[in-house]
Design an enzyme around this catalytic site. Structure first.
Site, PDB file in Angstrom:
ATOM      1  N   LYS A   1       0.828  -1.204   0.000  1.00 50.31           N
ATOM      2  CA  LYS A   1       0.000   0.000   0.000  1.00 50.31           C
ATOM      3  C   LYS A   1       0.865   1.257   0.000  1.00 50.31           C
ATOM      4  CE  LYS A   1      -3.689  -2.547   2.278  1.00 50.31           C
ATOM      5  NZ  LYS A   1      -4.259  -2.989   3.562  1.00 50.31           N
TER       6      LYS A   1
ATOM      7  N   GLN B   1      -3.766  -1.445   9.843  1.00 53.00           N
ATOM      8  CA  GLN B   1      -3.703  -2.781   9.251  1.00 53.00           C
ATOM      9  C   GLN B   1      -4.325  -3.795  10.210  1.00 53.00           C
ATOM     10  OE1 GLN B   1      -2.748  -3.687   6.159  1.00 53.00           O
ATOM     11  NE2 GLN B   1      -3.400  -5.753   6.668  1.00 53.00           N
TER      12      GLN B   1
ATOM     13  N   ASP C   1     -10.286   3.905   5.006  1.00 55.08           N
ATOM     14  CA  ASP C   1     -10.460   2.460   4.853  1.00 55.08           C
ATOM     15  C   ASP C   1     -11.890   2.032   5.175  1.00 55.08           C
ATOM     16  OD1 ASP C   1      -9.442  -0.042   4.149  1.00 55.08           O
ATOM     17  OD2 ASP C   1      -8.850  -0.546   6.198  1.00 55.08           O
TER      18      ASP C   1
END
Length: 302
Positions: free
Chosen positions: A76, A120, A143
């Site tokens: 990413k 994450q 996200d």
């Protein structure tokens, strides 16, 4: 983008498909569409920097040293740099407490140079993941993991989409899959994949059935689906015999040895469209993350 589809897909009664053998399913590849999305995000990031001097910035937070998670974060970050989006990496030890992680996320939320935050997941088992997600400012939740973002998806209000579900919808649209009136069966109920993708499908006027690994008569329910979204986290869990002839199969799973949640060889002989693993849903997830980071930077700057 020119649609990858060369005809309008229609769904029919499964009995209609018994008269003649079917061709193998066409692949729903996300790579090209994702590349186009990233290119557009890069153009917007450059325009923002040229106009205001502000560089869109995505902060990634990794707790522990899980190799797979570390690989995803590096991927990413690399994609961010290629798109002209700044990347701030925060790596915390595995023994980090919930309170310490929450404090770090709040610090990033308060940092005006950070426009998007990615935690994450999964985090180590001793951490309250939901508490950590909720420490992210909704304006920087690129996200789409907070309850605020889920509510926005459910109610059709402005907000960030969970990246994998949002990427799935974009892929379905690109391949001209008719969502209105279609029966979609979602296998999985996670708060960042199964549940939000059902909400987004419902918002597109599909009829949605939520299922999971403990659902009774699961195979029979899946056989009624025009669209199957497999997000259960078990390799080869969905068999070809479960799939209605002509259905669209979205495999959102990723397991060891590049294996999805759908038995690809079996399902591809029955479905009309199917996503490969890798190369299907995965690229869409990252591209939407970068697109939403630029969205956030623009909103916070203008």
């Amino acid at each position: 983008m020119t649609s990858p589809s060369n005809h309008t897909l229609t769904f029919s009664n499964p009995d209609d498909a018994k008269a003649a053998p079917r061709e193998a399913a066409r692949l729903m590849v996300g790579t090209d569409l994702a590349a186009e999305m990233v290119a557009k995000a890069a153009d917007r990031a450059k325009a923002l920097k040229d106009a205001t001097g502000v560089e869109a910035c995505l902060a990634t937070v990794l707790v522990g040293d899980d190799p797979a998670s570390a690989t995803y974060v590096r991927m990413k970050q690399n994609r961010s740099k290629k798109a002209g989006i700044g990347s701030l990496s925060v790596v915390l030890p595995a023994e980090t407490t919930t309170e310490e992680l929450v404090a770090e996320l709040q610090k990033l939320s308060d940092d005006p140079k950070v426009h998007g935050i990615l935690l994450q997941h999964p985090v180590p088992a001793h951490i309250d993941e939901r508490a950590a997600f909720e420490a992210i400012d909704p304006a920087k939740d690129v996200d789409g993991v907070t309850m605020h973002s889920f509510a926005a998806m459910a109610f059709g209000e402005p907000g960030f989409r969970s990246c994998t579900p949002g990427g799935i919808i974009r892929l379905l649209e690109a391949y001209d899959v008719p969502l209105a009136g279609a029966h979609a069966v979602v296998i999985g109920r996670s708060p960042i994949l199964g549940k939000p993708v059902g909400m987004l499908l419902l918002a597109s006027n599909a009829t949605v059935t939520y299922t999971h690994s403990k659902t009774r008569d699961l195979a029979e329910i899946v056989k009624t689906a025009d669209i199957v979204v497999a997000a259960v986290g078990k390799a080869n869990f969905v068999r070809g015999s479960w799939v209605k002839p002509g259905a669209v199969v979205i495999d959102a799973g990723y397991n060891e040895n590049n294996t999805g949640d759908v038995h690809f060889e079996e399902a591809s002989q029955v479905a009309s469209l199917i996503t490969p693993v890798p190369g299907g849903v995965g690229p869409m997830t990252i591209s939407l993350l970068l697109e939403q980071t630029v969205d956030a930077a623009e909103a916070q700057t203008t």
